[in-house]
Design an enzyme around this catalytic site. Structure first.
Site, PDB file in Angstrom:
ATOM      1  N   ARG A  17       0.833  -1.207   0.000  1.00  0.00           N
ATOM      2  CA  ARG A  17       0.000   0.000   0.000  1.00  0.00           C
ATOM      3  C   ARG A  17       0.862   1.249   0.000  1.00  0.00           C
ATOM      4  O   ARG A  17       0.994   1.933  -1.009  1.00  0.00           O
ATOM      5  CB  ARG A  17      -0.958  -0.018   1.203  1.00  0.00           C
ATOM      6  CG  ARG A  17      -2.125   0.996   1.087  1.00  0.00           C
ATOM      7  CD  ARG A  17      -1.774   2.426   1.393  1.00  0.00           C
ATOM      8  NE  ARG A  17      -1.272   2.633   2.737  1.00  0.00           N
ATOM      9  CZ  ARG A  17      -0.848   3.803   3.201  1.00  0.00           C
ATOM     10  NH1 ARG A  17      -0.835   4.872   2.412  1.00  0.00           N
ATOM     11  NH2 ARG A  17      -0.376   3.921   4.441  1.00  0.00           N
ATOM     12  N   ASP A  18       1.498   1.541   1.112  1.00  0.00           N
ATOM     13  CA  ASP A  18       2.276   2.776   1.226  1.00  0.00           C
ATOM     14  C   ASP A  18       3.476   2.752   0.289  1.00  0.00           C
ATOM     15  O   ASP A  18       3.919   3.797  -0.197  1.00  0.00           O
ATOM     16  CB  ASP A  18       2.742   2.965   2.669  1.00  0.00           C
ATOM     17  CG  ASP A  18       3.166   4.382   2.970  1.00  0.00           C
ATOM     18  OD1 ASP A  18       3.282   5.182   2.035  1.00  0.00           O
ATOM     19  OD2 ASP A  18       3.395   4.697   4.152  1.00  0.00           O
ATOM     20  N   HIS A 209       5.297   4.635  12.649  1.00  0.00           N
ATOM     21  CA  HIS A 209       5.435   4.597  11.196  1.00  0.00           C
ATOM     22  C   HIS A 209       6.420   5.690  10.790  1.00  0.00           C
ATOM     23  O   HIS A 209       6.077   6.869  10.749  1.00  0.00           O
ATOM     24  CB  HIS A 209       4.060   4.827  10.552  1.00  0.00           C
ATOM     25  CG  HIS A 209       4.059   4.817   9.060  1.00  0.00           C
ATOM     26  ND1 HIS A 209       3.585   3.759   8.321  1.00  0.00           N
ATOM     27  CD2 HIS A 209       4.451   5.753   8.153  1.00  0.00           C
ATOM     28  CE1 HIS A 209       3.687   4.039   7.028  1.00  0.00           C
ATOM     29  NE2 HIS A 209       4.212   5.248   6.901  1.00  0.00           N
ATOM     30  N   HIS A 211       9.462   7.367   8.206  1.00  0.00           N
ATOM     31  CA  HIS A 211      10.050   7.476   6.880  1.00  0.00           C
ATOM     32  C   HIS A 211      11.520   7.867   7.031  1.00  0.00           C
ATOM     33  O   HIS A 211      11.907   8.490   8.017  1.00  0.00           O
ATOM     34  CB  HIS A 211       9.302   8.501   6.031  1.00  0.00           C
ATOM     35  CG  HIS A 211       7.979   8.008   5.547  1.00  0.00           C
ATOM     36  ND1 HIS A 211       7.671   7.871   4.211  1.00  0.00           N
ATOM     37  CD2 HIS A 211       6.876   7.596   6.218  1.00  0.00           C
ATOM     38  CE1 HIS A 211       6.437   7.401   4.079  1.00  0.00           C
ATOM     39  NE2 HIS A 211       5.933   7.233   5.288  1.00  0.00           N
ATOM     40  N   CYS A 242       4.299   9.881   0.617  1.00  0.00           N
ATOM     41  CA  CYS A 242       2.958  10.448   0.522  1.00  0.00           C
ATOM     42  C   CYS A 242       2.828  11.281  -0.753  1.00  0.00           C
ATOM     43  O   CYS A 242       3.613  12.217  -0.965  1.00  0.00           O
ATOM     44  CB  CYS A 242       2.662  11.312   1.745  1.00  0.00           C
ATOM     45  SG  CYS A 242       1.069  12.151   1.686  1.00  0.00           S
ATOM     46  N   ASN A 251       9.556   4.809   3.094  1.00  0.00           N
ATOM     47  CA  ASN A 251       9.465   4.310   4.461  1.00  0.00           C
ATOM     48  C   ASN A 251      10.813   3.757   4.903  1.00  0.00           C
ATOM     49  O   ASN A 251      11.714   3.535   4.086  1.00  0.00           O
ATOM     50  CB  ASN A 251       8.441   3.167   4.530  1.00  0.00           C
ATOM     51  CG  ASN A 251       7.036   3.608   4.236  1.00  0.00           C
ATOM     52  OD1 ASN A 251       6.286   3.980   5.123  1.00  0.00           O
ATOM     53  ND2 ASN A 251       6.654   3.567   2.958  1.00  0.00           N
TER      54      ASN A 251
END
Length: 308
Positions: A17-18, A209, A211, A242, A251
């Site tokens: 996903r990310d 979470h 990055h 993002c 990430n």
């Protein structure tokens, strides 16, 4: 200083996903499914398998239904879907998501860019999602984007973050993620805020979470771990970013994180050789190199022949 590395650190994989949401090249649905199926064998407890946002907003993930219905689910693995609204929650439940990840920003400006609404409106909409999901057995997690800084507003007031955590809990959402959306966190800041949040949220319900935008990702993991956090998101190859934040980049890298834990004696239970195999296949899948370091350098135990 960290003096006890004997406890477990739980790594949660978010690359499907990310990791893929910002990729300019379309990844075929069958390839997404194959990637998730392989990740499912690496012994993750959670995999964020996709999202149910508007295809116009995130075209790279427009095949959420096909992905969730096509994967081979492994026992003990929770397959997570990111959702922006009630419609997304309905789609995710129909597709068989095990957990819904709701996201709003601590920054009003970023929330307007990312969600097209004010923070207050996002939280009100989450109440409808909680009511809809009640009794379904699906898990709910509330993420706080731009927890440690916003590319538009700069530093975020820690009390503002705590207010959002409280609001999630008042809705009945137990799982909380603190997200460093554009890699603006530093270890001292992380230590301070994690300790404050853990007065409200148990370590079992708190995820960090990070990055690696400014190279501090793994430093921040260790700071959060020392402060008592035990769950961390990461993305294979260090993918991600993002789409609605200037300067956003990947990430923290899953295999780099697992290797760090292995080197200093923190148990993760993750199959590192399998991760390396998968990460080394990403350039062919995506058409470009990826940020992760371990797949390039190899592990410390991967020795070379003595030169003749």
């Amino acid at each position: 200083m960290i003096t006890d590395y004997s406890q477990t650190l739980i790594v949660q994989e978010v690359s499907p996903r990310d990791g893929l949401q910002i990729e300019p090249t379309w990844v075929e649905t069958a390839d997404k499914i194959a990637l998730i199926n392989q990740l499912s064998l690496a012994r993750f407890s959670r995999i964020e398998a996709g999202s149910f946002v508007s295809p116009k907003a995130i075209p790279a993930l427009r095949d959420g239904e096909q992905v969730f219905t096509g994967i081979e689910r492994q026992p003990g693995v929770i397959y997570v879907a990111l959702i922006p609204n009630l419609k997304g929650a309905q789609r995710a439940l129909e597709a068989g998501a095990d957990e819904l990840n709701l996201v709003m920003s601590a920054s009003q400006t970023h929330n307007m860019a990312n969600m097209r609404m004010r923070c207050e409106d996002s939280m009100a909409a989450f109440g409808d999602i909680v009511s809809f999901a009640s009794g379904s057995g699906v898990r709910l997690n509330g993420s706080v984007a731009t927890t440690f800084g916003c590319p538009f507003e700069g530093q975020i007031d820690e009390d503002r973050v705590l207010q959002i955590v409280d609001a999630y809990q008042e809705l009945g959402i137990a799982g909380i993620t603190l997200a460093d959306t554009t890699g603006m966190a530093n270890p001292r800041q992380v230590d301070r805020l994690v300790r404050r949040v853990l007065q409200r949220v148990s370590p079992a319900d708190l995820t960090l979470h990070f990055h690696n935008t400014r190279g501090l990702g793994l430093c921040n993991v260790l700071a959060a771990y020392e402060a008592g956090a035990r769950r961390f998101d990461a993305a294979l190859g260090g993918l991600g970013g993002c789409p609605f934040a200037p300067g956003a980049s990947g990430n923290i890298c899953t295999e780099d994180l697992v290797n760090l834990c292995d080197e200093i004696g923190i148990h993760t239970g993750i199959d590192l050789p399998l991760l390396l195999k998968l990460s080394r296949g990403l350039p062919d899948l995506l058409g470009h190199e990826v940020p992760g370091q371990l797949a390039k350098a190899g592990r410390n135990c991967d020795l070379h022949p003595i030169p003749t």
